[in-house]
Write a protein that holds these residues in place. Structure first.
Motif, mmCIF file in Angstrom:
data_model
loop_
_atom_site.group_PDB
_atom_site.id
_atom_site.type_symbol
_atom_site.label_atom_id
_atom_site.label_comp_id
_atom_site.label_asym_id
_atom_site.label_seq_id
_atom_site.Cartn_x
_atom_site.Cartn_y
_atom_site.Cartn_z
ATOM 1 N N LYS A 26 1.244 -1.151 -0.143
ATOM 2 C CA LYS A 26 -0.017 0.211 0.271
ATOM 3 C C LYS A 26 0.710 1.123 -0.012
ATOM 4 O O LYS A 26 1.457 1.301 0.197
ATOM 5 N N PRO A 27 0.313 2.243 -0.398
ATOM 6 C CA PRO A 27 0.772 3.622 -0.153
ATOM 7 C C PRO A 27 0.989 4.622 1.017
ATOM 8 O O PRO A 27 0.947 3.829 1.911
ATOM 9 N N ASP B 225 -5.563 3.461 -1.278
ATOM 10 C CA ASP B 225 -5.369 3.099 -2.630
ATOM 11 C C ASP B 225 -6.497 3.006 -3.812
ATOM 12 O O ASP B 225 -6.506 2.038 -4.704
ATOM 13 N N ARG C 273 -5.325 3.384 -8.487
ATOM 14 C CA ARG C 273 -3.859 2.882 -8.538
ATOM 15 C C ARG C 273 -3.674 2.195 -9.874
ATOM 16 O O ARG C 273 -4.757 1.435 -10.234
ATOM 17 N N VAL D 149 -0.862 -1.210 -11.685
ATOM 18 C CA VAL D 149 -0.019 -1.572 -11.145
ATOM 19 C C VAL D 149 -0.004 -2.546 -12.412
ATOM 20 O O VAL D 149 -0.663 -3.501 -12.921
ATOM 21 N N HIS E 66 -5.545 -1.882 -12.815
ATOM 22 C CA HIS E 66 -6.584 -0.582 -12.272
ATOM 23 C C HIS E 66 -7.507 -1.038 -11.068
ATOM 24 O O HIS E 66 -8.884 -1.360 -11.523
ATOM 25 N N PHE F 263 3.771 0.005 -9.051
ATOM 26 C CA PHE F 263 3.031 1.419 -9.337
ATOM 27 C C PHE F 263 3.633 1.737 -11.082
ATOM 28 O O PHE F 263 4.402 1.634 -11.457
ATOM 29 N N GLN G 145 -1.755 8.475 -10.056
ATOM 30 C CA GLN G 145 -1.846 7.462 -9.371
ATOM 31 C C GLN G 145 -2.903 8.467 -8.486
ATOM 32 O O GLN G 145 -2.352 9.496 -7.702
ATOM 33 N N GLY G 146 -3.631 7.950 -7.890
ATOM 34 C CA GLY G 146 -4.439 8.274 -6.273
ATOM 35 C C GLY G 146 -5.623 8.861 -6.283
ATOM 36 O O GLY G 146 -6.081 8.651 -7.825
#
Length: 150
Positions: free
Chosen positions: A18-19, A24, A27, A29, A100, A137, A143-144
């Protein structure tokens, strides 16, 4: 007897850490798994069983295969079956997936656990999602949190 390809081959639901923010939301990846197909093996009957939360896109040896994830409930995941035989060759092969994860429920999606699950069945050989699958990522996508419209 259970004929679930994930259980039979010990595939694991995988995701990156997790960031730092713990958020999450939204995101992207990348996942990559290299594997070797012996010259005496035939990839002719190779089936990829795949499930993700929320969407995925698959490439095999650099060739786009398919994308999407059937809408479902987090507690009752569905999976797709994709034919990869024509894309495999003796020697080193690469399976790449972009996932995604939406991370927020909406009118057509119920938030589930972020992740990817796959089994590539090539005859008696199985290539599965586990700790040998590389992941990171994506730097190509934002992202976010993003602006929400209704």
């Amino acid at each position: 007897m259970n004929d679930n390809p994930f259980i039979l081959n010990h595939a694991a639901w995988i995701w990156v850490d997790k960031p730092a923010s713990g958020d999450d939301l939204n995101r992207y990846v990348y996942f990559r798994r290299d594997f070797v197909l012996n010259p005496e093996q035939s990839g002719e009957n190779a089936d990829l069983y795949i499930a993700a939360d929320s969407d995925y896109a698959v490439w095999c040896n650099g060739i786009f295969v398919d994308c999407g994830q059937f809408g479902n409930f987090p507690e009752d995941k569905t999976y797709d079956t994709l034919k990869l035989g024509a894309l495999l060759h003796p020697g080193k092969n690469a399976l790449c997936v972009l996932v995604h994860y939406w991370g927020k429920s909406n009118f057509s999606y119920l938030r589930g656990e972020p992740g990817l699950l796959y089994t590539l069945q090539i005859g008696r050989q199985a290539v599965v999602s586990d700790d040998r699958t590389l992941c990171r990522f994506s730097r190509a996508y934002h992202q976010g949190p993003i602006y929400q419209t209704t």
